[in-house]
Design an enzyme around this catalytic site. Structure first.
Site, PDB file in Angstrom:
ATOM      1  N   GLY A 174      47.313 115.077  45.652  1.00 34.97           N
ATOM      2  CA  GLY A 174      48.263 116.108  46.106  1.00 34.97           C
ATOM      3  C   GLY A 174      48.759 116.910  44.917  1.00 34.97           C
ATOM      4  O   GLY A 174      49.915 117.359  44.879  1.00 34.97           O
TER       5      GLY A 174
ATOM      6  N   THR B 118      48.197 119.811  43.846  1.00 34.13           N
ATOM      7  CA  THR B 118      48.515 121.239  43.956  1.00 34.13           C
ATOM      8  C   THR B 118      49.757 121.436  44.826  1.00 34.13           C
ATOM      9  O   THR B 118      50.120 122.566  45.145  1.00 34.13           O
ATOM     10  CB  THR B 118      47.330 122.010  44.592  1.00 34.13           C
ATOM     11  OG1 THR B 118      47.015 121.384  45.841  1.00 34.13           O
ATOM     12  CG2 THR B 118      46.112 121.999  43.692  1.00 34.13           C
TER      13      THR B 118
ATOM     14  N   ARG C 210      42.325 119.298  47.751  1.00 30.17           N
ATOM     15  CA  ARG C 210      41.088 119.849  48.354  1.00 30.17           C
ATOM     16  C   ARG C 210      40.618 121.140  47.703  1.00 30.17           C
ATOM     17  O   ARG C 210      39.430 121.357  47.533  1.00 30.17           O
ATOM     18  CB  ARG C 210      41.318 120.129  49.842  1.00 30.17           C
ATOM     19  CG  ARG C 210      41.199 118.931  50.718  1.00 30.17           C
ATOM     20  CD  ARG C 210      41.644 119.268  52.089  1.00 30.17           C
ATOM     21  NE  ARG C 210      42.962 119.951  52.068  1.00 30.17           N
ATOM     22  CZ  ARG C 210      43.644 120.297  53.134  1.00 30.17           C
ATOM     23  NH1 ARG C 210      43.166 120.058  54.322  1.00 30.17           N
ATOM     24  NH2 ARG C 210      44.815 120.886  53.016  1.00 30.17           N
TER      25      ARG C 210
ATOM     26  N   LYS D  16      57.966 108.752  49.876  1.00 29.67           N
ATOM     27  CA  LYS D  16      58.528 108.563  51.202  1.00 29.67           C
ATOM     28  C   LYS D  16      57.963 109.616  52.152  1.00 29.67           C
ATOM     29  O   LYS D  16      57.471 110.642  51.660  1.00 29.67           O
ATOM     30  CB  LYS D  16      60.048 108.647  51.154  1.00 29.67           C
ATOM     31  CG  LYS D  16      60.543 109.995  50.647  1.00 29.67           C
ATOM     32  CD  LYS D  16      61.998 110.164  50.846  1.00 29.67           C
ATOM     33  CE  LYS D  16      62.280 110.359  52.311  1.00 29.67           C
ATOM     34  NZ  LYS D  16      63.361 111.326  52.537  1.00 29.67           N
TER      35      LYS D  16
ATOM     36  N   ASP E  24      62.083 105.759  45.734  1.00 19.69           N
ATOM     37  CA  ASP E  24      63.307 106.253  46.349  1.00 19.69           C
ATOM     38  C   ASP E  24      63.985 106.997  45.214  1.00 19.69           C
ATOM     39  O   ASP E  24      64.540 106.374  44.302  1.00 19.69           O
ATOM     40  CB  ASP E  24      64.183 105.101  46.842  1.00 19.69           C
ATOM     41  CG  ASP E  24      65.431 105.623  47.535  1.00 19.69           C
ATOM     42  OD1 ASP E  24      66.068 106.551  46.988  1.00 19.69           O
ATOM     43  OD2 ASP E  24      65.766 105.134  48.618  1.00 19.69           O
ATOM     44  N   HIS E  25      63.900 108.319  45.218  1.00 15.43           N
ATOM     45  CA  HIS E  25      64.300 109.039  44.002  1.00 15.43           C
ATOM     46  C   HIS E  25      65.790 108.893  43.691  1.00 15.43           C
ATOM     47  O   HIS E  25      66.206 109.100  42.557  1.00 15.43           O
ATOM     48  CB  HIS E  25      63.848 110.502  44.029  1.00 15.43           C
ATOM     49  CG  HIS E  25      64.687 111.406  44.869  1.00 15.43           C
ATOM     50  ND1 HIS E  25      64.543 111.494  46.222  1.00 15.43           N
ATOM     51  CD2 HIS E  25      65.673 112.273  44.549  1.00 15.43           C
ATOM     52  CE1 HIS E  25      65.407 112.383  46.688  1.00 15.43           C
ATOM     53  NE2 HIS E  25      66.112 112.879  45.694  1.00 15.43           N
TER      54      HIS E  25
ATOM     55  N   HIS F 248      67.871 106.396  50.984  1.00 19.10           N
ATOM     56  CA  HIS F 248      68.829 106.670  49.907  1.00 19.10           C
ATOM     57  C   HIS F 248      70.237 106.096  50.190  1.00 19.10           C
ATOM     58  O   HIS F 248      70.849 105.491  49.318  1.00 19.10           O
ATOM     59  CB  HIS F 248      68.968 108.173  49.677  1.00 19.10           C
ATOM     60  CG  HIS F 248      67.666 108.889  49.574  1.00 19.10           C
ATOM     61  ND1 HIS F 248      66.585 108.390  48.882  1.00 19.10           N
ATOM     62  CD2 HIS F 248      67.247 110.086  50.081  1.00 19.10           C
ATOM     63  CE1 HIS F 248      65.569 109.254  48.961  1.00 19.10           C
ATOM     64  NE2 HIS F 248      65.947 110.280  49.688  1.00 19.10           N
TER      65      HIS F 248
HETATM   66  N1  LIG Z   1      58.390 118.214  47.890  1.00 16.96           N
HETATM   67  C1  LIG Z   1      59.405 117.405  47.663  1.00 16.96           C
HETATM   68  O1  LIG Z   1      60.430 117.765  47.063  1.00 16.96           O
HETATM   69  C2  LIG Z   1      59.355 115.998  48.150  1.00 16.96           C
HETATM   70  C3  LIG Z   1      58.219 115.479  48.712  1.00 16.96           C
HETATM   71  N2  LIG Z   1      58.181 114.159  49.104  1.00 16.96           N
HETATM   72  C4  LIG Z   1      56.956 113.582  49.654  1.00 16.96           C
HETATM   73  O2  LIG Z   1      55.854 113.833  48.785  1.00 16.96           O
HETATM   74  C5  LIG Z   1      54.659 114.012  49.511  1.00 16.96           C
HETATM   75  C6  LIG Z   1      54.046 115.367  49.155  1.00 16.96           C
HETATM   76  O3  LIG Z   1      54.959 116.385  49.495  1.00 16.96           O
HETATM   77  P1  LIG Z   1      54.744 117.906  49.048  1.00 16.96           P
HETATM   78  O4  LIG Z   1      54.234 117.995  47.667  1.00 16.96           O
HETATM   79  O5  LIG Z   1      55.999 118.586  49.386  1.00 16.96           O
HETATM   80  O6  LIG Z   1      53.586 118.391  50.055  1.00 16.96           O
HETATM   81  P2  LIG Z   1      52.705 119.707  49.981  1.00 16.96           P
HETATM   82  O7  LIG Z   1      52.339 120.025  51.388  1.00 16.96           O
HETATM   83  O8  LIG Z   1      53.330 120.755  49.151  1.00 16.96           O
HETATM   84  O9  LIG Z   1      51.396 119.237  49.209  1.00 16.96           O
HETATM   85  C7  LIG Z   1      50.405 118.451  49.821  1.00 16.96           C
HETATM   86  C8  LIG Z   1      49.257 118.226  48.832  1.00 16.96           C
HETATM   87  O10 LIG Z   1      48.256 117.452  49.461  1.00 16.96           O
HETATM   88  C9  LIG Z   1      46.986 118.105  49.288  1.00 16.96           C
HETATM   89  N3  LIG Z   1      46.156 117.769  50.460  1.00 16.96           N
HETATM   90  C10 LIG Z   1      46.423 117.959  51.761  1.00 16.96           C
HETATM   91  N4  LIG Z   1      45.443 117.456  52.525  1.00 16.96           N
HETATM   92  C11 LIG Z   1      44.530 116.923  51.679  1.00 16.96           C
HETATM   93  C12 LIG Z   1      43.308 116.235  51.849  1.00 16.96           C
HETATM   94  N5  LIG Z   1      42.798 115.989  53.073  1.00 16.96           N
HETATM   95  N6  LIG Z   1      42.653 115.798  50.750  1.00 16.96           N
HETATM   96  C13 LIG Z   1      43.131 116.027  49.516  1.00 16.96           C
HETATM   97  N7  LIG Z   1      44.289 116.661  49.300  1.00 16.96           N
HETATM   98  C14 LIG Z   1      44.981 117.110  50.357  1.00 16.96           C
HETATM   99  C15 LIG Z   1      47.345 119.579  49.209  1.00 16.96           C
HETATM  100  O11 LIG Z   1      46.402 120.342  48.493  1.00 16.96           O
HETATM  101  P3  LIG Z   1      45.159 121.098  49.172  1.00 16.96           P
HETATM  102  O12 LIG Z   1      45.711 121.894  50.271  1.00 16.96           O
HETATM  103  O13 LIG Z   1      44.555 121.873  48.047  1.00 16.96           O
HETATM  104  O14 LIG Z   1      44.271 120.017  49.623  1.00 16.96           O
HETATM  105  C16 LIG Z   1      48.605 119.486  48.340  1.00 16.96           C
HETATM  106  O15 LIG Z   1      48.235 119.306  46.987  1.00 16.96           O
HETATM  107  C17 LIG Z   1      55.067 113.841  50.975  1.00 16.96           C
HETATM  108  O16 LIG Z   1      54.887 112.498  51.323  1.00 16.96           O
HETATM  109  C18 LIG Z   1      56.546 114.184  50.990  1.00 16.96           C
HETATM  110  O17 LIG Z   1      57.221 113.559  52.057  1.00 16.96           O
HETATM  111  C19 LIG Z   1      59.256 113.338  48.922  1.00 16.96           C
HETATM  112  C20 LIG Z   1      60.424 113.800  48.386  1.00 16.96           C
HETATM  113  C21 LIG Z   1      60.577 115.166  47.975  1.00 16.96           C
HETATM  114  O1  LIG Z   2      64.526 112.552  50.134  1.00 17.29           O
HETATM  115  C1  LIG Z   2      65.137 113.560  50.396  1.00 17.29           C
HETATM  116  O2  LIG Z   2      66.126 113.953  49.583  1.00 17.29           O
HETATM  117  C2  LIG Z   2      66.551 115.300  49.558  1.00 17.29           C
HETATM  118  C3  LIG Z   2      67.904 115.302  48.873  1.00 17.29           C
HETATM  119  O3  LIG Z   2      67.724 114.872  47.559  1.00 17.29           O
HETATM  120  P1  LIG Z   2      68.747 115.302  46.426  1.00 17.29           P
HETATM  121  O4  LIG Z   2      68.271 114.594  45.215  1.00 17.29           O
HETATM  122  O5  LIG Z   2      68.674 116.800  46.330  1.00 17.29           O
HETATM  123  O6  LIG Z   2      70.091 114.864  46.895  1.00 17.29           O
HETATM  124  C4  LIG Z   2      66.647 115.890  50.940  1.00 17.29           C
HETATM  125  O7  LIG Z   2      66.881 117.282  50.838  1.00 17.29           O
HETATM  126  C5  LIG Z   2      65.357 115.682  51.663  1.00 17.29           C
HETATM  127  O8  LIG Z   2      65.496 116.146  53.006  1.00 17.29           O
HETATM  128  C6  LIG Z   2      64.983 114.218  51.689  1.00 17.29           C
HETATM  129  O9  LIG Z   2      63.663 114.091  52.196  1.00 17.29           O
END
Ligand SMILES: NC(=O)C1=CN([C@@H]2O[C@H](COP(=O)(O)OP(=O)(O)OC[C@H]3O[C@@H](n4cnc5c(N)ncnc54)[C@H](OP(=O)(O)O)[C@@H]3O)[C@@H](O)[C@H]2O)C=CC1
Ligand SMILES: O=C1O[C@H](COP(=O)(O)O)[C@@H](O)[C@H](O)[C@H]1O
Length: 498
Positions: free
Chosen positions: A15, A17, A49, A151, A180-181, A243
């Site tokens: 993931g 990207t 991907r 998560k 769990d950040h 959290h």
């Molecule tokens: N963003 C955040 O702040 C937070 C995210 N999380 C958790 O982190 C995880 C990722 O979140 P986030 O980064 O926001 O998600 P995004 O949707 O931004 O990114 C998903 C990633 O997965 C890749 N991807 C999707 N399908 C495939 C596949 N079949 N094979 C390979 N790669 C794939 C995508 O790239 P491509 O399309 O190029 O394949 C991309 O790099 C989730 O579990 C989310 O709940 C938890 C806390 C905070």
């Molecule tokens: O895990 C999560 O946390 C954020 C809140 O995190 P914080 O460090 O900014 O307090 C929340 O926005 C998000 O919905 C949840 O998935």
């Protein structure tokens, strides 16, 4: 534990990207590098991907770091250790090429066969990736192998068990690092230090001296672009199951016999086991749910939850939860622990307020006034610090007691150098320290507590939704929850209770 201060490892980010990788993981890795906490022998393989060359990937890593940290001359050196592998995780035939690349880089950088697999992807892929890592031999290494899981860890207890069983086919419990950040936040980690390194608190830390504890984590943002995920999650699963309950466990646990991950976990697990399960009517009496409705700020309309993208027009999903937790043990019997969290609230703030009981007799009684209770406030974010509210004599006025605040603010001391939560957690994982990650027993027990509440809520349409205006501190029922016990929420906006 691999206690090296400059651990060596190949980190494979699935993931790479995505939003999490760009906003949190790359800047955190760079900060570790900058602080000299990453040995020269490190290497990162980004997996996703889309088709990207190594150069294009390194450029995107550079941009994401510059957005977070600004420009630095040593960035070029840092990003040369990043490689990209285009790969669909559902495509079985592609893992062997990934293995070949990992083995080559392992040799090139002398990584001693240490591997960290970071799954920064949608949870539906976690099981498939773990299966392949084992089946295709990516976990056959001479050094350590660790799996970092984002998560949500399941959607409820049965799905979490299923996921856990699957992961455990490829990784042992001590190799699974469930993020769990909040456990990486400076002041959440400080809860233990405040409690166990101060002779003045631990003797008072029980139902003889504490009247109630309040844990608030409020957000100003709404669900933004995450409506699809949030519709199935809601605030209970998104924030409370992980959290909020983790903070409660740190506040309520017994002192561990040693500061090792096993001992700390074992004390936290006891708190989860003592948490009184709520069912049926008890859910209604002790928990409040809310959903934000439309509002206006500076004459500009603010969306209600039901107007957000990918949210149903009659959604029953809660964006706010307040609850009263009872920990049924000797230390905490009779002390309510109130929690509250929500989106689109008045302020972004995470705070813990420990309210001490009143003294037996008030010599400084004034006609219409009672003494202010002593409060210990732990400011988790955005400010970091602690405040202690005491009563003292107002100058020149011998009969009156006035609240005074003793304040320690981390921000003013060391703000620029405070590590980000993800930075700490990545470093802990590289060193093999799992203390600040959620153990399976904690996850399972917290799901079983939360599942009972969601079962009641899912069977009843919340007719009153939306029940709080965006930009406020939640529904009125959340205030009434405390009022019926003779308490009120201490404000979290200013944190100044004088
Ligand atoms: N963003 C955040 O702040 C937070 C995210 N999380 C958790 O982190 C995880 C990722 O979140 P986030 O980064 O926001 O998600 P995004 O949707 O931004 O990114 C998903 C990633 O997965 C890749 N991807 C999707 N399908 C495939 C596949 N079949 N094979 C390979 N790669 C794939 C995508 O790239 P491509 O399309 O190029 O394949 C991309 O790099 C989730 O579990 C989310 O709940 C938890 C806390 C905070
Ligand atoms: O895990 C999560 O946390 C954020 C809140 O995190 P914080 O460090 O900014 O307090 C929340 O926005 C998000 O919905 C949840 O998935």
């Amino acid at each position: 534990m691999n206690n090296s201060e400059n651990p060596t490892a190949l980190i494979m980010i699935f993931g790479a990207t995505g939003d999490l990788a760009r906003r949190k993981l790359f800047p955190s890795l760079y900060r570790l590098f900058k602080r000299g906490k990453l040995s020269k022998r490190y290497c990162i393989i980004g997996v996703a991907r889309r088709e990207l060359t190594n150069d294009a990937f390194q450029e995107s890593v550079r941009q994401s770091i510059e957005e977070a940290e600004g420009h630095h001359d040593d960035l070029q050196e840092f990003i040369t250790h990043f490689y990209y592998h285009s790969h669909d995780v559902t495509d079985s035939s592609s893992y062997l090429a990934l293995k070949t690349l990992a083995n080559e880089l392992d040799t090139h950088y002398q990584l001693e066969g240490n591997r960290i697999f970071y799954l920064a992807m949608a949870p539906e892929f976690f099981g498939t990736i773990a299966d392949h890592l084992k089946a295709d031999g990516l976990t056959d290494v001479d050094g350590f192998k660790r799996l970092v899981i984002e998560k949500p860890f399941g959607h409820d207890l049965p799905s979490a068990i299923e996921l856990n069983n699957r992961l455990r086919q490829a990784f042992a419990e001590e190799e699974v690092y469930r993020i769990d950040h909040y456990l990486g936040k400076e002041m959440v980690q400080n809860i233990e230090v405040i409690r166990f390194a101060n002779a003045i608190f631990e003797p008072l830390w029980n139902n003889r001296y504490i009247s109630n504890i309040q844990v608030t984590s409020s957000e100003v943002l709404g669900v933004e672009e995450r409506g699809r995920y949030y519709e199935k999650s809601g605030a209970l699963r998104d924030m409370v199951q992980n959290h909020m309950l983790q903070m409660v466990a740190l506040l309520a646990m017994e002192p561990p016999i040693k500061l090792t991950d096993e001992e700390i976990r074992s004390e936290k697990v006891k708190v989860f086991r003592a948490l009184k399960t709520l069912e049926g009517e008890a859910v209604k009496e002790n928990f409040v749910r809310g959903q934000y409705g439309p509002s206006k700020k500076d004459n500009e309309p603010i969306n209600g939850y039901r107007q957000e993208p990918m949210v149903k027009a009659d959604s029953n999903t809660e964006t706010f939860v307040a609850g009263k937790l009872i920990i049924d043990n000797f230390r905490w019997a009779g002390v309510p622990i109130y929690i509250r969290t929500g989106k689109k609230m008045a302020t972004k703030s995470t705070k813990i307020v420990v309210q001490f009981k009143d003294i037996p007799m008030n010599l400084y009684y004034q006609h219409e006034k009672t003494l202010n209770p002593n409060l210990l406030v732990i400011h988790i974010q955005p400010e970091e610090g602690i405040s202690l509210y005491l009563n003292a004599q107002k100058s020149g006025d011998t009969m009156n007691a006035t609240p005074v605040k003793l304040n320690f603010s981390n921000n003013s001391v060391d703000h620029m150098n405070t590590p980000e939560a993800y930075e700490r957690l990545l470093y802990d994982c590289m060193r093999g320290d799992a203390t600040n990650f959620a153990h399976w027993d904690e996850v399972a027990l917290s799901w079983s507590f939360v599942d009972k509440i969601s079962q009641v809520w899912e069977n009843q349409q919340a007719e009153q939704f939306p029940n709080y205006e965006a930009g406020t501190m939640g529904p009125k029922a959340a205030d009434e929850l405390l009022e019926k016990d003779g308490f009120h929420w201490w404000p979290v906006e200013s944190g100044d209770y004088r």
